[in-house]
Every structure is written in C-alpha cells, then in structure tokens.
Design a protein around this motif. Sequence first.
Motif, PDB file in Angstrom:
ATOM      1  N   ARG A   1     -40.096 -32.227  86.685  1.00 14.63           N
ATOM      2  CA  ARG A   1     -39.515 -31.202  87.447  1.00 14.63           C
ATOM      3  C   ARG A   1     -39.533 -30.065  86.469  1.00 14.63           C
ATOM      4  O   ARG A   1     -40.015 -28.912  87.111  1.00 14.63           O
TER       5      ARG A   1
ATOM      6  N   ARG B   1     -36.554 -41.353  90.740  1.00 11.21           N
ATOM      7  CA  ARG B   1     -35.764 -40.392  90.254  1.00 11.21           C
ATOM      8  C   ARG B   1     -36.129 -39.927  88.901  1.00 11.21           C
ATOM      9  O   ARG B   1     -36.224 -38.739  88.588  1.00 11.21           O
ATOM     10  N   LYS B   2     -36.589 -41.069  87.959  1.00  6.91           N
ATOM     11  CA  LYS B   2     -36.700 -40.529  86.658  1.00  6.91           C
ATOM     12  C   LYS B   2     -37.955 -39.914  86.679  1.00  6.91           C
ATOM     13  O   LYS B   2     -38.145 -38.894  85.721  1.00  6.91           O
TER      14      LYS B   2
ATOM     15  N   ASP C   1     -34.997 -37.200  96.105  1.00  5.90           N
ATOM     16  CA  ASP C   1     -34.042 -37.158  95.163  1.00  5.90           C
ATOM     17  C   ASP C   1     -32.858 -36.207  95.633  1.00  5.90           C
ATOM     18  O   ASP C   1     -31.663 -36.390  95.430  1.00  5.90           O
TER      19      ASP C   1
ATOM     20  N   TYR D   1     -39.387 -38.024  88.939  1.00  3.60           N
ATOM     21  CA  TYR D   1     -39.086 -36.770  89.378  1.00  3.60           C
ATOM     22  C   TYR D   1     -38.586 -35.764  88.415  1.00  3.60           C
ATOM     23  O   TYR D   1     -38.945 -34.733  88.211  1.00  3.60           O
ATOM     24  N   ARG D   2     -37.498 -36.298  87.964  1.00  2.00           N
ATOM     25  CA  ARG D   2     -36.645 -35.380  86.844  1.00  2.00           C
ATOM     26  C   ARG D   2     -37.690 -35.275  85.655  1.00  2.00           C
ATOM     27  O   ARG D   2     -37.318 -33.892  85.109  1.00  2.00           O
TER      28      ARG D   2
ATOM     29  N   GLN E   1     -39.062 -35.098  95.394  1.00  7.91           N
ATOM     30  CA  GLN E   1     -38.067 -33.952  95.316  1.00  7.91           C
ATOM     31  C   GLN E   1     -37.187 -33.999  96.777  1.00  7.91           C
ATOM     32  O   GLN E   1     -35.909 -33.965  96.122  1.00  7.91           O
TER      33      GLN E   1
END
Length: 147
Positions: A116, A109-110, A52, A112-113, A49
């Motif tokens: 989320r 990033r993927k 990112d 984490y997203r 997080q």
Amino acid sequence: MTIHQQPRAASDQAMWEAVLGLHAFVERQLAHTLQRRHGVGLSEYRALQVLDQAEKGECRMQELADHIGLSQSSVTRLVGRLDSAGYAHKDNCADDRRGIFAVITDEGRKRYRDARATYADMLSSTLNTASADDQFARAVQALRSAA
C-alpha cells in the motif's frame, strides 16, 4: 465563435487524449514497481485492496470485476492467481449456490498492506514527474485540483 477559439469538441478531445496518456504512463509505473517490489501485478493489488476493505474480507466475483474494471472471466483468472499465491480463495455463497465469493487470506492482507505505501508513494512520484511534462501537466493539475 471566432476563428481564434478552438471548438469545444477539439479541446475536449485533446484533454481526453492527455488523460489517457497520463493514465497509461501512471499505470505502467505502478505495475512495474508493484511487481518488482512486492511480486504482485496492478490488477492483483487492486483486487486485494477491494477485498481488504470489503465487509468480512469477501466480495462476489462479479462485484470484484466491476470494482477493478475487468470482465467476469478475467477476474476468475485473477482470483485463480491470487489463490495459487495464497492471497485469496473462492468460496460459495451460503444464500445463493450460484454465487461465488473471492475471500482475502491473512497472507493476502499482509501483502496488500505491505504494498500500500509503495503504491501511494509511486503514484505521487509518478504524478509529480508527469506534472513537469508539457503533455500531461494540465491533466495532472486538473486531477489534483478536483481532489
């Protein structure tokens, strides 16, 4: 102060214990759900997080440690795990050869997203559950009214 009034220190201590209990309850639920659904621990999620949201997707290791509340050695191990998973890597600072950055990868990033929404949903759900518990209800109410 009358006999029926609770001294401020005792009241503060009781509230603090409720906050700590609430924190432990919420952290356990978040950690379990993130691990089960996304294969990342809570500290890994929080590191992703921070990375990112960081400019250029990078952060000095000490700053990352400060953001997520870990020691320098713990964050070094954490970034090592993220590196092994392909979610982040270490990079030397161009301006200061002693400085080391943690850098998020596209896969990080993927991950984490993807996680989320699970984190947000589980946080709300866990706080709703806690608000129905006499031990935590006042702490949840105080936190939600402060937000």
